[in-house]
Design a protein around this motif. Structure first.
Motif, mmCIF file in Angstrom:
data_model
loop_
_atom_site.group_PDB
_atom_site.id
_atom_site.type_symbol
_atom_site.label_atom_id
_atom_site.label_comp_id
_atom_site.label_asym_id
_atom_site.label_seq_id
_atom_site.Cartn_x
_atom_site.Cartn_y
_atom_site.Cartn_z
ATOM 1 N N MET A 87 0.861 -1.188 0.000
ATOM 2 C CA MET A 87 0.000 0.000 0.000
ATOM 3 C C MET A 87 0.893 1.232 0.000
ATOM 4 S SD MET A 87 -2.604 -1.269 3.016
ATOM 5 C CE MET A 87 -1.245 -1.355 4.206
ATOM 6 N N ASP A 88 0.631 2.145 -0.904
ATOM 7 C CA ASP A 88 1.491 3.324 -0.979
ATOM 8 C C ASP A 88 0.944 4.459 -0.109
ATOM 9 O OD1 ASP A 88 3.236 5.574 -2.372
ATOM 10 O OD2 ASP A 88 4.016 3.653 -3.054
ATOM 11 N N ASP A 89 1.418 5.634 -0.374
ATOM 12 C CA ASP A 89 1.237 6.838 0.436
ATOM 13 C C ASP A 89 -0.187 7.006 0.953
ATOM 14 O OD1 ASP A 89 1.334 9.397 1.503
ATOM 15 O OD2 ASP A 89 2.398 10.266 -0.194
ATOM 16 N N SER A 90 -0.326 7.089 2.278
ATOM 17 C CA SER A 90 -1.521 7.494 3.027
ATOM 18 C C SER A 90 -2.399 6.355 3.522
ATOM 19 C CB SER A 90 -2.368 8.509 2.250
ATOM 20 O OG SER A 90 -1.640 9.707 2.061
ATOM 21 N N TRP A 91 -1.933 5.108 3.459
ATOM 22 C CA TRP A 91 -2.702 4.007 4.037
ATOM 23 C C TRP A 91 -2.855 4.152 5.549
ATOM 24 C CZ3 TRP A 91 -0.471 0.784 7.741
ATOM 25 C CH2 TRP A 91 0.923 0.888 7.871
ATOM 26 N N ASP A 92 -1.932 4.898 6.185
ATOM 27 C CA ASP A 92 -1.886 5.003 7.642
ATOM 28 C C ASP A 92 -2.319 6.384 8.133
ATOM 29 O OD1 ASP A 92 0.318 6.199 6.441
ATOM 30 O OD2 ASP A 92 1.710 5.678 8.043
ATOM 31 N N GLU A 109 0.182 3.217 11.331
ATOM 32 C CA GLU A 109 -0.881 2.412 11.920
ATOM 33 C C GLU A 109 -2.046 2.369 10.944
ATOM 34 O OE1 GLU A 109 -2.156 3.691 15.757
ATOM 35 O OE2 GLU A 109 -0.161 3.503 16.680
ATOM 36 N N VAL A 110 -2.692 1.221 10.821
ATOM 37 C CA VAL A 110 -3.842 1.100 9.933
ATOM 38 C C VAL A 110 -4.911 2.092 10.372
ATOM 39 C CG1 VAL A 110 -5.688 -0.425 9.125
ATOM 40 C CG2 VAL A 110 -3.365 -1.316 9.418
ATOM 41 N N ASP A 111 -5.339 2.947 9.443
ATOM 42 C CA ASP A 111 -6.314 3.986 9.781
ATOM 43 C C ASP A 111 -7.730 3.477 9.545
ATOM 44 O OD1 ASP A 111 -6.738 7.031 10.312
ATOM 45 O OD2 ASP A 111 -8.012 6.531 8.601
ATOM 46 N N THR A 112 -8.582 3.592 10.561
ATOM 47 C CA THR A 112 -9.929 3.017 10.477
ATOM 48 C C THR A 112 -10.861 3.824 9.588
ATOM 49 O OG1 THR A 112 -10.506 4.163 12.531
ATOM 50 C CG2 THR A 112 -9.784 1.867 12.711
ATOM 51 N N SER A 113 -10.548 5.090 9.301
ATOM 52 C CA SER A 113 -11.395 5.836 8.368
ATOM 53 C C SER A 113 -11.145 5.397 6.925
ATOM 54 C CB SER A 113 -11.156 7.342 8.508
ATOM 55 O OG SER A 113 -9.818 7.694 8.197
ATOM 56 N N PRO A 116 -12.490 0.924 7.413
ATOM 57 C CA PRO A 116 -13.466 0.913 8.518
ATOM 58 C C PRO A 116 -13.776 -0.474 9.059
ATOM 59 C CG PRO A 116 -14.525 1.426 6.420
ATOM 60 C CD PRO A 116 -13.048 1.491 6.187
ATOM 61 N N GLY A 117 -13.512 -1.515 8.304
ATOM 62 C CA GLY A 117 -13.803 -2.849 8.814
ATOM 63 C C GLY A 117 -12.686 -3.446 9.641
ATOM 64 N N PHE A 118 -11.610 -2.705 9.823
ATOM 65 C CA PHE A 118 -10.428 -3.252 10.500
ATOM 66 C C PHE A 118 -10.232 -2.496 11.815
ATOM 67 C CE2 PHE A 118 -10.190 -4.094 6.040
ATOM 68 C CZ PHE A 118 -9.743 -5.395 5.961
ATOM 69 N N THR A 119 -10.868 -2.987 12.846
ATOM 70 C CA THR A 119 -10.932 -2.285 14.122
ATOM 71 C C THR A 119 -10.068 -2.959 15.177
ATOM 72 O OG1 THR A 119 -12.889 -3.582 14.692
ATOM 73 C CG2 THR A 119 -13.257 -1.443 13.645
ATOM 74 N N GLY A 120 -9.967 -2.305 16.346
ATOM 75 C CA GLY A 120 -9.220 -2.858 17.454
ATOM 76 C C GLY A 120 -7.928 -2.108 17.696
ATOM 77 N N PRO A 121 -7.104 -2.594 18.611
ATOM 78 C CA PRO A 121 -5.798 -1.984 18.862
ATOM 79 C C PRO A 121 -4.921 -2.063 17.608
ATOM 80 C CG PRO A 121 -6.375 -3.551 20.590
ATOM 81 C CD PRO A 121 -7.359 -3.747 19.493
ATOM 82 N N PRO A 122 -3.812 -1.294 17.554
ATOM 83 C CA PRO A 122 -2.966 -1.277 16.357
ATOM 84 C C PRO A 122 -2.552 -2.655 15.860
ATOM 85 C CG PRO A 122 -2.303 0.485 17.831
ATOM 86 C CD PRO A 122 -3.350 -0.315 18.562
ATOM 87 N N ASN A 123 -2.109 -3.530 16.761
ATOM 88 C CA ASN A 123 -1.689 -4.877 16.350
ATOM 89 C C ASN A 123 -2.832 -5.636 15.689
ATOM 90 O OD1 ASN A 123 0.710 -4.273 17.599
ATOM 91 N ND2 ASN A 123 0.757 -6.108 18.878
ATOM 92 N N GLN A 124 -4.016 -5.513 16.278
ATOM 93 C CA GLN A 124 -5.167 -6.260 15.785
ATOM 94 C C GLN A 124 -5.620 -5.731 14.435
ATOM 95 O OE1 GLN A 124 -9.459 -6.387 17.585
ATOM 96 N NE2 GLN A 124 -8.158 -7.792 18.775
#
Length: 502
Positions: A87-92, A109-113, A116-124
Motif C-alpha cells: 500500500m502506498d502513500d496514506s494508508w496510515d 498504523e492502519v487507519d480506520t477511516s 473501517p472494517g479493521f478495528t481494534g488496537p494497532p496490532n489487531q
C-alpha cells in the motif's frame, strides 16, 4: 517495432510439447522480495489531478471493493502468491488528511477511516488487514513509510517510537516497509537506525531504502527510484551500474530493487517493484494516462513480462551487491525520445527531446556478452550468473525518436556449464552460449518453456550445437518465449532453458 508471432517463426506444430515432462518452473512461490505497489493505480483512479487526490484513493474500498476500478487485490492472479501487496502513500493517515505536510505522516498504523472494517488496537487492526490480503492470494502485505516521526506525537524518543511500530509489524506479520521521502529521507543515520531496530524487533520485515545510492550498503533492499517510462530503461540500467561497486555493511543484504523493469531485474539479479496495472486506456476523466502513455512500450499492454520476470525468481533469487565480479561496458548507448502530447509526467514540453544513457552491456558473475552489431539502435544486453548457478541473459530495447525499437542482433555469452537453468529474455537474431573448449554436449536433451506458461517443449532438434557452441535461433526464442502469451499482450519473449542428459 512489432513482430508477428506467426510469420517467419518456428512453427509451434514442429516442436515436441510435453504433457508428461514436469514444468521447468517450480510451483512453490518465490522467496524474492518482489512486490506490487499501489501508487500508480491510486493515480489512475484520481486521474492524477493532484497529489492529495491520489493519496485519497488509498482505501480499503478500493483494495477490496467490487465496483469499477476497485478490487486491486484481484490483480496478477498467476503471480499473486509471489508478490507482496504494498500500500502506498496514506494508508496510515485519516481519510480527510491528504496534504503532503499533514501531522500524521510517519504514523504507521492502519487507519480506520480508510479501512473501517479493521478495528481494534494497532496490532489487531494490522493483523486483520494482513490476513485479508493473504486470503486474497498475496504473499504478504507491506506499506509505504514516510521517513519521519509523525508530528502529532510531538518530541518523542525516536528509537522508542520506531520500536513500537516495528513490534506491531512483527506481531501482525507485516512484510515490507517501503521507506521513502520525509524529513529524514536523506539521513543515513536514521536509515541505519531503522535497519538495526528492524533486525532486532521485526526480523522478518524487509526494510527498503531509497534516495541516495550509498544507502544500498546499509539495508536489505535499495530501490533505484522513480523514472519516466519513456526513458526508464537506460535510466534504470545506469542507476544499477552505479551501485554495483558498493559493499554491504554488517549483515545488510544490499539487494537492488529496479522497480517496474522485470527483464532488467532478471538480467542483473535485481528484485522487482511492479507499478503497472491492468486498467488500460485513458484515465477516468478521459485524459491520456501520461504515466503509462500508449506510445513506445505501452507498459499496461505488457503484463506478461511481469509474470515472466517474477516467475524467474522461483528459479533464481535476486542477489546483493558486494562482489567484485561484475563488468560494465565502457561504451554507452543513448535513448532519445521526442516528447509528444502527454507522453510524460515530468516537466518536459511537447517537442522537447529527453535523453538518457547507460552502459551498452552490464554483467554480474559472467564475462560481458558479445554483441555482433554496431548498429546505433542495437539493444542493451545484460547477463548474470546467480548464486545457485542459474544464468539469465536479456536484451533491452531502445526508446528512439518516438518509438520503441526492438532491434534483433546476434549475441554470444560465455558460460561455464549447462548444469543449471538459463533464462533468456528479449528478442535476438540468435543467442549463442559458449562453453569451455573441452565441454562435451552429446547426449543432452534441451527443453524450453515460456516463463508465463506451464508446459515445456523439447527444442533439441531446433538448437544448433557445434563443438562447445550452442546457438538458439531468434525465431525459436520468440516462438517458445511467447507460446503462453496473453492475447493482445506486447511483451518481449521470456523463457527458461534446461539441459537434461538422456
Amino acid at each position: 517495432m512489432r513482430y508477428s508471432i506467426t510469420v517467419g517463426l518456428v512453427a509451434l506444430s514442429t516442436l515436441a510439447w510435453s504433457q508428461k515432462h514436469s514444468s521447468l518452473i517450480p510451483g512453490t512461490p518465490s522467496k524474492a522480495d518482489d512486490y506490487f505497489c499501489t501508487w500508480n493505480i491510486q493515480g489512475y483512479l484520481s486521474s492524477y489531478v493532484t497529489s492529495p487526490a491520489q493519496r485519497a484513493e488509498m482505501t480499503g474500498d478500493n483494495m477490496f471493493g467490487k465496483s469499477r476500478f476497485q478490487n486491486w487485490v484481484s490483480f496478477y492472479p498467476k503471480i499473486r502468491k509471489d508478490l507482496i501487496f504494498v500500500m502506498d502513500d496514506s494508508w496510515d493517515i485519516p481519510a480527510n488528511e491528504n496534504s503532503g505536510d499533514n501531522k500524521y505522516l510517519g504514523w504507521v498504523e492502519v487507519d480506520t477511516s480508510r479501512f473501517p472494517g479493521f478495528t481494534g488496537p494497532p496490532n489487531q487492526r494490522m493483523s486483520k488487514l494482513v490476513n485479508a490480503v493473504k486470503a486474497a492470494g498475496w504473499k504478504g502485505l507491506g506499506g509505504w513509510i514516510c521517513a519521519q516521526q509523525a508530528q502529532l506525537v510531538g518530541d518523542n524518543d525516536t528509537e522508542m517510537y520506531w520500536t513500537q511500530r516495528l513490534l506491531t509489524a512483527n506481531a501482525s506479520g507485516f512484510a515490507y516497509w517501503k521507506v521513502d521521502w520525509g524529513k529524514e529521507a536523506r539521513n543515513a543515520e536514521f536509515r541505519k537506525m531503522l535497519t538495526r531496530l528492524g533486525r532486532k524487533y521485526a526480523p522478518n520485515l524487509v526494510i527498503e531504502h531509497a534516495t541516495n545510492e550509498r544507502f544500498i550498503s546499509i539495508g536489505d533492499v535499495y530501490r533505484t527510484y522513480d523514472v519516466e517510462n519513456i526513458i526508464a530503461q537506460p535510466t534504470t540500467i545506469a542507476r544499477i551500474a552505479r551501485v554495483l561497486k558498493y559493499k554491504p555493511e554488517g549483515d545488510a543484504k544490499g539487494i537492488i530493487n529496479c522497480e517496474d523493469e522485470p527483464y532488467i531485474a532478471a538480467g542483473l539479479g535485481c528484485a522487482i517493484g511492479v507499478m503497472r496495472h491492468p486498467f488500460v486506456g485513458n484515465l477516468p476523466n478521459g485524459a491520456i494516462d501520461f504515466v503509462f502513455p500508449p506510445v513506445g512500450r505501452n507498459l499496461k499492454l505488457r503484463l506478461d513480462e511481469v509474470v515472466r520476470g517474477v516467475r524467474w525468481h522461483r528459479i533464481a533469487l535476486p542477489f546483493g551487491v558486494g562482489s567484485d565480479d561484475y563488468k560494465i561496458d565502457d561504451q554507452n548507448l543513448q535513448d532519445k525520445w521526442k516528447v509528444g502530447y502527454r507522453d510524460t509526467w515530468g516537466p518536459a514540453k511537447i517537442g522537447d527531446t529527453l535523453k538518457a544513457s547507460a552502459p551498452a552491456r552490464v554483467s554480474r558473475g559472467l564475462p560481458l556478452p558479445i554483441v555482433k552489431s554496431d548498429n546505433p539502435a542495437r539493444p542493451f544486453v545484460l547477463s548474470s550468473r546467480y548464486a545457485n548457478g542459474a544464468i539469465a541473459i536479456a536484451t533491452i530495447g531502445r526508446g528512439l525518436n518516438h518509438d520503441y525499437i526492438t532491434k534483433k542482433v546476434n549475441v554470444e555469452q560465455q558460460i561455464n556449464d549447462v548444469k543449471h537453468p538459463i533464462g533468456v529474455f528479449g528478442d535476438y537474431l540468435s543467442l549463442t552460449l559458449i562453453l569451455p573448449q573441452n565441454t562435451l554436449l552429446k547426449g543432452y536433451q534441451i527443453w524450453g518453456q515460456d516463463l508465463a506458461g506451464d508446459t515445456p517443449v523439447n527444442i533439441t532438434k531446433k538448437v544448433i550445437v557445434k563443438n562447445n557452441r550452442i546457438t538458439l535461433p531468434g525465431d525459436l526464442i520468440r516462438t517458445v518465449g511467447l507460446s503462453a502469451k496473453t492475447k493482445g499482450d506486447l511483451s518481449d519473449p521470456g523463457l527458461v532453458l534446461k539441459f537434461e542428459k538422456r
